[in-house]
Each structure stands twice: as structure tokens, then as C-alpha cells.
Design a protein around this motif. Structure first.
Motif, PDB file in Angstrom:
ATOM      1  N   PHE A 217      43.542 -37.482  76.037  1.00  0.00           N
ATOM      2  CA  PHE A 217      42.348 -38.002  75.383  1.00  0.00           C
ATOM      3  C   PHE A 217      42.621 -38.303  73.914  1.00  0.00           C
ATOM      4  CE2 PHE A 217      40.074 -35.550  78.847  1.00  0.00           C
ATOM      5  CZ  PHE A 217      39.667 -36.676  79.538  1.00  0.00           C
ATOM      6  N   ASP A 218      43.580 -37.574  73.304  1.00  0.00           N
ATOM      7  CA  ASP A 218      43.937 -37.822  71.912  1.00  0.00           C
ATOM      8  C   ASP A 218      44.587 -39.190  71.728  1.00  0.00           C
ATOM      9  OD1 ASP A 218      43.059 -35.327  71.071  1.00  0.00           O
ATOM     10  OD2 ASP A 218      45.016 -34.383  71.342  1.00  0.00           O
ATOM     11  N   ARG A 219      45.115 -39.754  72.800  1.00  0.00           N
ATOM     12  CA  ARG A 219      45.813 -41.044  72.704  1.00  0.00           C
ATOM     13  C   ARG A 219      44.860 -42.237  72.809  1.00  0.00           C
ATOM     14  NH1 ARG A 219      48.872 -36.421  72.997  1.00  0.00           N
ATOM     15  NH2 ARG A 219      51.025 -36.790  73.625  1.00  0.00           N
ATOM     16  N   LEU A 220      43.583 -41.984  73.083  1.00  0.00           N
ATOM     17  CA  LEU A 220      42.633 -43.072  73.291  1.00  0.00           C
ATOM     18  C   LEU A 220      41.995 -43.551  71.991  1.00  0.00           C
ATOM     19  CD1 LEU A 220      40.744 -41.798  76.474  1.00  0.00           C
ATOM     20  CD2 LEU A 220      42.155 -43.870  76.342  1.00  0.00           C
ATOM     21  N   ASN A 221      41.760 -44.866  71.927  1.00  0.00           N
ATOM     22  CA  ASN A 221      40.969 -45.454  70.856  1.00  0.00           C
ATOM     23  C   ASN A 221      39.505 -45.081  71.022  1.00  0.00           C
ATOM     24  OD1 ASN A 221      43.067 -46.822  69.558  1.00  0.00           O
ATOM     25  ND2 ASN A 221      42.838 -48.643  70.847  1.00  0.00           N
ATOM     26  N   PRO A 222      38.674 -45.258  70.011  1.00  0.00           N
ATOM     27  CA  PRO A 222      37.228 -45.163  70.217  1.00  0.00           C
ATOM     28  C   PRO A 222      36.796 -46.090  71.351  1.00  0.00           C
ATOM     29  CG  PRO A 222      37.701 -45.238  67.878  1.00  0.00           C
ATOM     30  CD  PRO A 222      39.013 -45.486  68.586  1.00  0.00           C
ATOM     31  N   ASN A 223      35.906 -45.606  72.200  1.00  0.00           N
ATOM     32  CA  ASN A 223      35.455 -46.311  73.406  1.00  0.00           C
ATOM     33  C   ASN A 223      36.560 -46.442  74.458  1.00  0.00           C
ATOM     34  OD1 ASN A 223      32.697 -46.940  72.540  1.00  0.00           O
ATOM     35  ND2 ASN A 223      33.711 -48.301  71.059  1.00  0.00           N
ATOM     36  N   ALA A 246      34.806 -32.484  72.268  1.00  0.00           N
ATOM     37  CA  ALA A 246      35.257 -32.223  70.904  1.00  0.00           C
ATOM     38  C   ALA A 246      35.429 -33.527  70.121  1.00  0.00           C
ATOM     39  CB  ALA A 246      36.561 -31.444  70.921  1.00  0.00           C
ATOM     40  N   ASP A 247      35.700 -34.624  70.839  1.00  0.00           N
ATOM     41  CA  ASP A 247      35.842 -35.948  70.215  1.00  0.00           C
ATOM     42  C   ASP A 247      34.619 -36.808  70.528  1.00  0.00           C
ATOM     43  OD1 ASP A 247      38.352 -35.447  69.118  1.00  0.00           O
ATOM     44  OD2 ASP A 247      39.377 -35.977  70.975  1.00  0.00           O
ATOM     45  N   PHE A 248      33.458 -36.183  70.487  1.00  0.00           N
ATOM     46  CA  PHE A 248      32.214 -36.829  70.909  1.00  0.00           C
ATOM     47  C   PHE A 248      31.997 -38.177  70.232  1.00  0.00           C
ATOM     48  CE2 PHE A 248      27.657 -37.496  71.161  1.00  0.00           C
ATOM     49  CZ  PHE A 248      27.314 -37.007  72.414  1.00  0.00           C
ATOM     50  N   ARG A 249      32.315 -38.272  68.949  1.00  0.00           N
ATOM     51  CA  ARG A 249      32.036 -39.490  68.195  1.00  0.00           C
ATOM     52  C   ARG A 249      32.921 -40.668  68.591  1.00  0.00           C
ATOM     53  NH1 ARG A 249      30.922 -37.403  61.970  1.00  0.00           N
ATOM     54  NH2 ARG A 249      29.105 -36.077  62.467  1.00  0.00           N
ATOM     55  N   LYS A 250      33.956 -40.417  69.382  1.00  0.00           N
ATOM     56  CA  LYS A 250      34.818 -41.520  69.826  1.00  0.00           C
ATOM     57  C   LYS A 250      34.279 -42.218  71.070  1.00  0.00           C
ATOM     58  CE  LYS A 250      39.305 -41.101  69.736  1.00  0.00           C
ATOM     59  NZ  LYS A 250      40.668 -40.572  69.982  1.00  0.00           N
ATOM     60  N   SER A 251      33.221 -41.683  71.674  1.00  0.00           N
ATOM     61  CA  SER A 251      32.606 -42.300  72.865  1.00  0.00           C
ATOM     62  C   SER A 251      33.641 -42.548  73.965  1.00  0.00           C
ATOM     63  CB  SER A 251      31.912 -43.618  72.499  1.00  0.00           C
ATOM     64  OG  SER A 251      30.882 -43.409  71.560  1.00  0.00           O
ATOM     65  N   LEU A 252      34.399 -41.513  74.288  1.00  0.00           N
ATOM     66  CA  LEU A 252      35.428 -41.636  75.309  1.00  0.00           C
ATOM     67  C   LEU A 252      34.822 -41.536  76.714  1.00  0.00           C
ATOM     68  CD1 LEU A 252      38.163 -39.321  73.742  1.00  0.00           C
ATOM     69  CD2 LEU A 252      37.866 -41.794  73.457  1.00  0.00           C
ATOM     70  N   SER A 253      35.538 -42.094  77.692  1.00  0.00           N
ATOM     71  CA  SER A 253      35.089 -42.044  79.081  1.00  0.00           C
ATOM     72  C   SER A 253      36.210 -41.536  79.971  1.00  0.00           C
ATOM     73  CB  SER A 253      34.660 -43.428  79.572  1.00  0.00           C
ATOM     74  OG  SER A 253      33.584 -43.931  78.817  1.00  0.00           O
ATOM     75  N   PHE A 254      35.822 -40.762  80.976  1.00  0.00           N
ATOM     76  CA  PHE A 254      36.761 -40.310  82.005  1.00  0.00           C
ATOM     77  C   PHE A 254      36.165 -40.646  83.364  1.00  0.00           C
ATOM     78  CE2 PHE A 254      37.840 -37.163  85.258  1.00  0.00           C
ATOM     79  CZ  PHE A 254      39.220 -37.283  85.280  1.00  0.00           C
ATOM     80  N   ALA A 255      37.014 -41.138  84.272  1.00  0.00           N
ATOM     81  CA  ALA A 255      36.554 -41.438  85.629  1.00  0.00           C
ATOM     82  C   ALA A 255      37.688 -41.198  86.608  1.00  0.00           C
ATOM     83  CB  ALA A 255      36.077 -42.890  85.737  1.00  0.00           C
ATOM     84  N   THR A 256      37.325 -40.966  87.845  1.00  0.00           N
ATOM     85  CA  THR A 256      38.297 -40.950  88.933  1.00  0.00           C
ATOM     86  C   THR A 256      38.132 -42.227  89.741  1.00  0.00           C
ATOM     87  OG1 THR A 256      36.762 -39.812  90.418  1.00  0.00           O
ATOM     88  CG2 THR A 256      38.240 -38.436  89.086  1.00  0.00           C
ATOM     89  N   PHE A 257      39.198 -42.588  90.453  1.00  0.00           N
ATOM     90  CA  PHE A 257      39.103 -43.763  91.319  1.00  0.00           C
ATOM     91  C   PHE A 257      39.833 -43.512  92.623  1.00  0.00           C
ATOM     92  CE2 PHE A 257      41.026 -47.491  93.216  1.00  0.00           C
ATOM     93  CZ  PHE A 257      39.871 -48.176  93.564  1.00  0.00           C
ATOM     94  N   SER A 258      39.167 -43.832  93.731  1.00  0.00           N
ATOM     95  CA  SER A 258      39.767 -43.796  95.060  1.00  0.00           C
ATOM     96  C   SER A 258      39.511 -45.125  95.744  1.00  0.00           C
ATOM     97  CB  SER A 258      39.166 -42.667  95.901  1.00  0.00           C
ATOM     98  OG  SER A 258      39.534 -42.817  97.266  1.00  0.00           O
TER      99      SER A 258
END
Length: 316
Positions: A217-223, A246-258
Motif C-alpha cells: 500500500f505504501d507503493r500506491l499513489n493517491p487514489n 493509516a493512509d486514509f487521506r490517500k483514498s486507497l482502494s483494495f479489491a479481490t478479483f475472481s
């Protein structure tokens, strides 16, 4: 017919070659005389017993994709399928056999110039790469990190991201040699398995999962978006979402895909297009090694070693 079954969960020695009656296709099914059988990470997980809690039992026949010739069709299936060379999805198992059953809706004709070996190298991995990138909302100009790029899913994702106009395509892999091969397929940056030195990604396409997933997650840009398409490295920590919070202000997203969530017609359309692209040489398949069906245990030992680049294919 010859078949490979999981006699005992655990190591590759638990696989055994047995003789079974040839199956008869039921309504909506076809019977495929196999010429090539894909060996996948999912097969390895099932054989190990890691998925025993998901309904898999000893006696299971591994293998989710095959290529060969249709030799019989069940009720409700167009008899014109008989005699055609096809790729077929056999579900969560049933592929390590001389004659495999598949639903007619899960069968795709092979174009001239595409071998059965290439078909099973691309058939399942290609749609995961295609729809996984779409699930991440990947767009032209964005930077992509493919985590675990040495398998057939990652190799295809690298190519599709590069062809889709990515601003950069980084990969994690275990050696300089693999990195050089991935550069030939479209990678612009090569990182070690930890991803050290890499940052600023809009999309992370993750085949690995495992304990290190939260650090990415540290490697991701905002959004930025991280999409997990596999968990070959095991489950992430139960609290992995705390890193995102912890990085709430970066508006990160996590998803799974099948790929199991994609309608069969859409899967078939993408596979047909990818098979045609591979036959034209526009999409590369990478085969690590060909082994006869009877040596499935050897294939699994090689998979367990972590040294496979691309896909091992069982042949007859």
C-alpha cells in the motif's frame, strides 16, 4: 483412461496415476481427448490440502483447463462440436486425464496456428489478466506494478498493461534473468520480491498476497488501487486493512478479483480474441516445460520450488 488423482494431501508424492473408466458426457457437456493440460498454482494449493476446507477431498483430480479434440457431445449440445480442436475449462478439477469433461459453454474453438500447449498457457491466465486490470480501472498513462510477474497470469498482465498504454510497467521477480525476460515482454522496471525502491503506482496487480501484501500500500499513489487476483503466497495478515486506514487521506482502494464472477459469454469473447492475437504473434505465451501426464508429480515439485517461469504443461 489414465488419470492423475490426489491420493493424499501434502507433497507431490501424494499424486498417483490411476486407471479410470472413460467418462460419458451428460446433458450440456462435451468430452475432450486431451493433448495439453495446464498446471496452475491453484492445482498446487489444492494438492497441498490448503483448500480442504473449501470442499476438496482426497481422490480429487486436479486440473482446470485442457486443450484437445472433442470426441463426444451430450444431449443438448450441437453435434458439430465433435471433431473440433478446442480449449476447455474443466472447473475446479478434472483436467489431469486423457479424456476430460467440460460444459459446452466453457469450450472455445482453437484458431489455426495456435497449439494446444499455447492455448492452456493463455486460456485461464489471459482472462484473469484482462478482467483483473479492468477491475482495477486501469487506464492509459497510468503506472502499473505486477507483483509476482513470473507466472502465466503475471506475464500476460505485463503484456496487456504495456499494450494498453501504461506509463510504466514495473514487476517484482526473483532474479535478474527473469527481469530481463519480463523487459522483453513489456516491463519497464524490475524490482525484487519486496518491491524495494518502487513507488508511485496507480495500480498494483497482485498475484502473490501473503504476509507482505500490506507493505505494498505504501507503493500506491493517491487514489491508487491494489487488486489481488491470487494468493499463491498465502493469506495476508488479518489486520492488513489497518495499513490502508493509516493512509486514509490517500483514498486507497483494495479489491479481490475472481474470473468466476465474469459471465461465461464475456469470458468466451475475451478468450477468443486473445487466442486470435496469440495465433498472430501479438500476444506471447511462455512455456517453462512440457512433461507427460504421468509425470504430474514432477511438475508439482517444480512448481513447489518456485523456479517456474511461465506455465508447465502436461502433454499426451
Amino acid at each position: 483412461m489414465k488419470a492423475v488423482v490426489i491420493e493424499k494431501f501434502g507433497g507431490p508424492e501424494g499424486l498417483a496415476v490411476v486407471d479410470l473408466p472413460a467418462p460419458v458426457p451428460g446433458r450440456g457437456q462435451v468430452l475432450v481427448d486431451t493433448e495439453a493440460i495446464g498446471v496452475s498454482g491453484a492445482d498446487v494449493l489444492i494438492r497441498s490440502g490448503a483448500l480442504a476446507g473449501y470442499g476438496f477431498a482426497e481422490g480429487h483430480i486436479p486440473g482446470g483447463e485442457v486443450a484437445g479434440t472433442v470426441i463426444a457431445a451430450g444431449d443438448g449440445v450441437d453435434p458439430a462440436w465433435v471433431g473440433r480442436r478446442v480449449w476447455a475449462f474443466t472447473g475446479t478439477g478434472g483436467g489431469y486425464v486423457e479424456h476430460a469433461l467440460a460444459l459446452a459453454e466453457d469450450v472455445v474453438p482453437l484458431p489455426a496456428g495456435l497449439s494446444g500447449v499455447d492455448a492452456v498457457t493463455l486460456g485461464s491466465s489471459g482472462v484473469v489478466a484482462h478482467f483483473g486490470l479492468a477491475h482495477a480501472r486501469f487506464g492509459p498513462g497510468e503506472s502499473v506494478l505486477v507483483r509476482g510477474a513470473a507466472g502465466s497470469i503475471g506475464i500476460t498482465a505485463v503484456q496487456l498493461a504495456a499494450r494498453g498504454g501504461a506509463g510504466a510497467v514495473a514487476v517484482t521477480t526473483s532474479s535478474a534473468e527473469r527481469g530481463a525476460r519480463l523487459r522483453e515482454l513489456g516491463a519497464t522496471d524490475v524490482l525484487d520480491r519486496s518491491g524495494a525502491g518502487g513507488a508511485g503506482f496507480d495500480v498494483i496487480f497482485d498475484v502473490v498476497g501473503g504476509a507482505a501484501l500490506p507493505s505494498f500500500f505504501d507503493r500506491l499513489n493517491p487514489n491508487g488501487r491494489l487488486v489481488a487476483v491470487g494468493m499463491v503466497g498465502g493469506q495476508p495478515p488479518a489486520d492488513f486493512g489497518a495499513k490502508m486506514l493509516a493512509d486514509f487521506r490517500k483514498s486507497l482502494s483494495f479489491a479481490t478479483f475472481s474470473a468466476g464472477t465474469v459471465p461465461a459469454a464475456d469470458l468466451r469473447a475475451v478468450r477468443t480474441a486473445q487466442f486470435a492475437a496469440a495465433a498472430r504473434g501479438e500476444l506471447q505465451t511462455v512455456v517453462h516445460e512440457l512433461l507427460p501426464l504421468e509425470r504430474a508429480g514432477v511438475a508439482h515439485r517444480k512448481m513447489d520450488s518456485g523456479e517456474v517461469f511461465g506455465r508447465i504443461v502436461l502433454t499426451r
